[in-house]
Design a protein around this motif. Structure first.
Motif, PDB file in Angstrom:
ATOM      1  N   ALA A 115       0.835  -1.204   0.000  1.00  0.00           N
ATOM      2  CA  ALA A 115       0.000   0.000   0.000  1.00  0.00           C
ATOM      3  C   ALA A 115       0.873   1.258   0.000  1.00  0.00           C
ATOM      4  CB  ALA A 115      -0.928   0.002   1.215  1.00  0.00           C
ATOM      5  N   GLN A 116       1.911   1.253   0.818  1.00  0.00           N
ATOM      6  CA  GLN A 116       2.828   2.402   0.855  1.00  0.00           C
ATOM      7  C   GLN A 116       3.530   2.588  -0.487  1.00  0.00           C
ATOM      8  OE1 GLN A 116       5.209   1.308   4.262  1.00  0.00           O
ATOM      9  NE2 GLN A 116       3.763   2.198   5.705  1.00  0.00           N
ATOM     10  N   ASN A 117       3.912   1.483  -1.117  1.00  0.00           N
ATOM     11  CA  ASN A 117       4.547   1.561  -2.436  1.00  0.00           C
ATOM     12  C   ASN A 117       3.588   2.146  -3.472  1.00  0.00           C
ATOM     13  OD1 ASN A 117       6.912   0.467  -1.440  1.00  0.00           O
ATOM     14  ND2 ASN A 117       6.492  -1.595  -2.196  1.00  0.00           N
ATOM     15  N   ALA A 118       2.318   1.771  -3.403  1.00  0.00           N
ATOM     16  CA  ALA A 118       1.323   2.304  -4.344  1.00  0.00           C
ATOM     17  C   ALA A 118       1.165   3.814  -4.164  1.00  0.00           C
ATOM     18  CB  ALA A 118      -0.021   1.599  -4.152  1.00  0.00           C
ATOM     19  N   ILE A 119       1.123   4.254  -2.921  1.00  0.00           N
ATOM     20  CA  ILE A 119       0.998   5.692  -2.640  1.00  0.00           C
ATOM     21  C   ILE A 119       2.227   6.435  -3.163  1.00  0.00           C
ATOM     22  CG2 ILE A 119       0.955   7.414  -0.788  1.00  0.00           C
ATOM     23  CD1 ILE A 119      -0.716   5.259   0.829  1.00  0.00           C
ATOM     24  N   ARG A 120       3.394   5.907  -2.877  1.00  0.00           N
ATOM     25  CA  ARG A 120       4.647   6.539  -3.331  1.00  0.00           C
ATOM     26  C   ARG A 120       4.712   6.548  -4.866  1.00  0.00           C
ATOM     27  NH1 ARG A 120       7.592   4.534   0.275  1.00  0.00           N
ATOM     28  NH2 ARG A 120       7.940   2.504  -0.664  1.00  0.00           N
ATOM     29  N   PHE A 121       4.337   5.439  -5.502  1.00  0.00           N
ATOM     30  CA  PHE A 121       4.351   5.340  -6.962  1.00  0.00           C
ATOM     31  C   PHE A 121       3.418   6.382  -7.577  1.00  0.00           C
ATOM     32  CE2 PHE A 121       2.775   3.364 -10.935  1.00  0.00           C
ATOM     33  CZ  PHE A 121       3.978   3.251 -11.615  1.00  0.00           C
ATOM     34  N   GLU A 122       2.221   6.528  -7.026  1.00  0.00           N
ATOM     35  CA  GLU A 122       1.261   7.495  -7.555  1.00  0.00           C
ATOM     36  C   GLU A 122       1.804   8.914  -7.443  1.00  0.00           C
ATOM     37  OE1 GLU A 122      -1.762  10.225  -8.233  1.00  0.00           O
ATOM     38  OE2 GLU A 122      -0.908  10.031  -6.230  1.00  0.00           O
ATOM     39  N   VAL A 123       2.425   9.237  -6.315  1.00  0.00           N
ATOM     40  CA  VAL A 123       3.005  10.576  -6.124  1.00  0.00           C
ATOM     41  C   VAL A 123       4.103  10.822  -7.154  1.00  0.00           C
ATOM     42  CG1 VAL A 123       4.423  11.982  -4.555  1.00  0.00           C
ATOM     43  CG2 VAL A 123       2.403  10.788  -3.685  1.00  0.00           C
ATOM     44  N   LEU A 124       4.995   9.856  -7.322  1.00  0.00           N
ATOM     45  CA  LEU A 124       6.101  10.011  -8.271  1.00  0.00           C
ATOM     46  C   LEU A 124       5.592  10.143  -9.713  1.00  0.00           C
ATOM     47  CD1 LEU A 124       8.652   7.452  -6.790  1.00  0.00           C
ATOM     48  CD2 LEU A 124       8.836   9.943  -6.774  1.00  0.00           C
ATOM     49  N   MET A 125       4.632   9.310 -10.098  1.00  0.00           N
ATOM     50  CA  MET A 125       4.122   9.337 -11.472  1.00  0.00           C
ATOM     51  C   MET A 125       3.292  10.582 -11.744  1.00  0.00           C
ATOM     52  SD  MET A 125       5.459   6.804 -12.985  1.00  0.00           S
ATOM     53  CE  MET A 125       6.870   7.012 -11.920  1.00  0.00           C
ATOM     54  N   SER A 126       2.659  11.152 -10.710  1.00  0.00           N
ATOM     55  CA  SER A 126       1.835  12.346 -10.919  1.00  0.00           C
ATOM     56  C   SER A 126       2.685  13.556 -11.293  1.00  0.00           C
ATOM     57  CB  SER A 126       1.017  12.654  -9.660  1.00  0.00           C
ATOM     58  OG  SER A 126       1.864  13.097  -8.617  1.00  0.00           O
ATOM     59  N   LYS A 127       3.973  13.489 -11.057  1.00  0.00           N
ATOM     60  CA  LYS A 127       4.880  14.590 -11.398  1.00  0.00           C
ATOM     61  C   LYS A 127       5.277  14.575 -12.870  1.00  0.00           C
ATOM     62  CE  LYS A 127       6.677  14.750  -6.730  1.00  0.00           C
ATOM     63  NZ  LYS A 127       7.811  14.510  -5.845  1.00  0.00           N
ATOM     64  N   ILE A 128       4.924  13.514 -13.587  1.00  0.00           N
ATOM     65  CA  ILE A 128       5.264  13.387 -15.006  1.00  0.00           C
ATOM     66  C   ILE A 128       3.953  13.468 -15.786  1.00  0.00           C
ATOM     67  CG2 ILE A 128       6.376  11.936 -16.750  1.00  0.00           C
ATOM     68  CD1 ILE A 128       7.820  10.518 -14.345  1.00  0.00           C
ATOM     69  N   SER A 129       3.693  14.615 -16.387  1.00  0.00           N
ATOM     70  CA  SER A 129       2.366  14.893 -16.946  1.00  0.00           C
ATOM     71  C   SER A 129       1.894  13.856 -17.957  1.00  0.00           C
ATOM     72  CB  SER A 129       2.317  16.291 -17.553  1.00  0.00           C
ATOM     73  OG  SER A 129       3.247  16.400 -18.611  1.00  0.00           O
ATOM     74  N   VAL A 130       2.761  13.424 -18.849  1.00  0.00           N
ATOM     75  CA  VAL A 130       2.323  12.464 -19.870  1.00  0.00           C
ATOM     76  C   VAL A 130       1.932  11.118 -19.241  1.00  0.00           C
ATOM     77  CG1 VAL A 130       4.628  11.574 -20.444  1.00  0.00           C
ATOM     78  CG2 VAL A 130       2.823  11.542 -22.172  1.00  0.00           C
TER      79      VAL A 130
END
Length: 174
Positions: A115-130
């Protein structure tokens, strides 16, 4: 594992009667997906939100730990005579791989970590607009997640093998 065992695991892990969390307990009769590590059920919270409920098979951590220990011990035996030097060398190499890989594999059995990895992944990917525009990361419900149970947002989707890539709309999905 059967529905009774699933319900017992859920109640033991969540420490609340399931009827205080989920609208319909019959959903735990049949998983929507099953794998070697666990089963997934589609459920609705009392709030009406559709969720995926991932339940780890009983005894998985112990079984995996024992398997890794046995593999490691066998490799250690193979690192010395009477085995030929090339075999010993191969065992030492595999021992290094197992030592590196085992910790990460055991981490995969911890659904709190997932669950923590999913949250971290979403935060990181949200910084890349495409990527952010094309990617959906199911939101975990951390208050309903334990080492052996993961509750996350339900996301409808298709298998890649079911997509019609000749369709321009479905090409965007890929």
């Amino acid at each position: 594992f059967d529905a009774l065992e699933v319900r017992k695991i859920l109640e033991d892990e969540l420490q609340v009667p399931l009827k205080e969390i989920f609208q319909d307990l019959s959903v735990f009769e049949l998983p929507v997906a099953a794998a070697s590590l666990g089963q997934v059920y589609k459920a609705k919270l009392l709030s009406g939100e559709e969720v995926a409920v991932k339940v780890q098979r009983p005894g998985m951590l112990e079984a995996v730990t024992m398997d890794l220990h046995i593999i490691r011990e066998a490799l250690i035996l193979g690192t010395s005579p009477p085995f030929p030097e090339d075999f010993q060398s191969s065992c030492r190499g595999m021992l290094s791989v197992i030592d590196t890989w085992a910790g990460r594999f055991v981490e995969e059995l911890d659904y709190i970590q997932e669950a923590q990895n999913a949250i971290r992944f979403e935060v990181l990917m949200s910084k890349i607009s495409v990527i952010d525009e094309a990617l959906v990361v199911p939101k975990p419900f951390t208050e309903l997640t334990t080492r052996n149970v993961l509750v996350s947002e339900w996301v409808d989707g298709k298998k890649i093998s079911e997509l019609d890539v000749s369709s321009s709309e479905e090409k965007k999905t890929v």
